[in-house]
Scaffold this motif. Structure first.
Motif: not given
Length: 425
Positions: A143-150, A165-167, A169-173, A298-299
């Protein structure tokens, strides 16, 4: 009216995507979710007649609801745990409510961690498993990643490299979390622990008891080489023939290797058990301790970087270090207020996981697990330093370098096969 018996599941009769085997072993369909609910009918009947409810009537109805709450799947409808639903509904509602006014934000961001801590101690006291915390962690990340994108990216303050870089980080986590969910390394029974096998013979009916060759027989394995029934053994341990002691688990009925422990939540013995982490709904042990530490790293890196990007976009005139405490224009627009509220929520989660990471790094440096630290404090066999952050037992320490070398080289061969997508929760 007599209820029709449910058709039993045949071995060669596969389930369709909307069928499932219920808790009674019968074949059911998702379309019949409101049919044949005797527990609910009985509760409603007692309520209509103004009769007192049975003590377990509510729990029985909830059990039926949780058993019938399912989603279609390839090999039959999959059950949905009720603890998955509250984070999906409450988190967006509370964050949007907190963005309406800064006073509401203070109340919500104070009450939300309090409710999570209360639920943690409630479930921890009952020693029960729940998917609430894993659902909250995963949904918060998405949800934080979704709000970051929108909300943040459309402002134009984030370039493509920062978004990548953010994407990443989320994938590696998520990849590190999947590796952590492979398993902590469970203790299994070893053939070397079997002492001997005794065969008991029973004579056939109307036969001479001395002729045992044709009689019935069954075999019994006599426990472990140093079973708990041996005289002179202390409770919780067993005595070996060479005079040494080895732990015996009365729940799993097997010998535990050194530093292994039994988790009452998982119901299994784990090699080098550190603790049961509710955020991953699994134990942290010898096989997944390194990947658990990598997941935290990573998180935290992704979260801190994302928070800094959000604060730079919402409060461009403020320093990143002070924008979280003082951002006068944050509540002028609802979008900015929502981003600022999410930055605060992410900071609270990051602070809690940062404390967990610091404890883990200290324990690894002293070669002590979280379980051993708690036992040392209880038995007063360890030294507590820095207000309880450091618990030095001195039992396994090999020095700072040796402790980290042992940690980084352990458990590689104990990892289980890669879990499927549905095994993540």
């Amino acid at each position: 009216m007599r209820k029709k018996a449910k058709r039993a599941l045949e071995p060669d009769d596969p389930l369709c995507c909307c069928e499932y085997v219920d808790r009674h072993g019968g074949r059911s369909h998702m379309a019949a979710c409101c049919c044949d609910c005797e527990d609910l009918d009985e509760a409603c009947d007692r309520w209509m007649k103004r009769e007192p409810q049975k003590p377990d009537s509510v729990s029985r109805v909830l059990t039926v609801i949780s058993d019938r709450l399912r989603v279609p799947w390839l090999s039959g409808a999959r059950r949905v745990d009720l603890s998955l639903i509250p984070p999906l509904l409450l988190l967006p509602a509370l964050l949007h409510l907190a963005a309406l006014h800064f006073l509401l934000g203070i109340v919500v961001l104070t009450a939300l961690p309090g409710m999570v801590l209360w639920y943690y101690y409630f479930t921890h006291r009952k020693k029960g498993r729940t998917l609430f915390f894993l659902s909250l962690a995963l949904f918060s990340l998405f949800y934080m990643y979704y709000l970051f994108l929108t909300e943040v990216v459309p402002r134009g303050d984030v370039d493509h490299l920062q978004l990548a870089a953010v994407t990443t980080g989320v994938a590696l986590t998520l990849i590190a979390l999947v590796r952590t969910k492979r398993g902590p390394g469970y203790v299994t029974a070893r053939p070397a622990d079997v002492h001997s096998t005794v065969t008991y013979h029973a004579p056939l009916p109307d036969k001479d008891p001395s002729h045992l060759n044709g009689g019935a027989r069954h075999q019994v394995l006599l426990g472990n080489r140093a079973g708990p029934v041996e005289l002179g053994a202390e409770p919780g341990s067993v005595e070996r023939r060479d005079g040494g002691k080895r732990n015996w688990c009365p729940f799993c009925k097997l010998v535990k290797p050194p530093r292994a422990g039994h988790c009452r939540i998982c119901g299994s013995c784990v090699l080098r058990l550190d603790h049961h982490c509710v955020w991953i709904n699994s134990c942290v042990g010898q096989a997944n301790h390194r990947s658990f530490l990598l997941t935290l790293f990573l998180f935290l890196l992704t979260s801190l970087y994302g928070i800094s990007l959000v604060l730079r976009s919402v409060c461009p005139r403020q320093n990143v270090m002070t924008a979280l405490l003082y951002c006068p224009d944050a509540y002028n627009h609802y979008s900015s207020a929502l981003c600022f509220t999410c930055a605060w929520y992410s900071s609270i989660v990051t602070g809690g996981l940062l404390h967990l990471l610091v404890i883990q790094l200290i324990n690894i440096s002293y070669n002590v697990t979280e379980r051993e630290a708690r036992l040392a404090l209880r038995d007063k066999t360890g030294r507590s330093q820095l207000w309880g952050l450091v618990i030095d037992t001195g039992a396994y320490s090999r020095g700072f370098r040796g402790n980290w070398t042992e940690f980084l080289t352990m458990g590689g061969a104990l990892e289980s096969p890669t879990p499927s997508v549905t095994d993540l929760v």
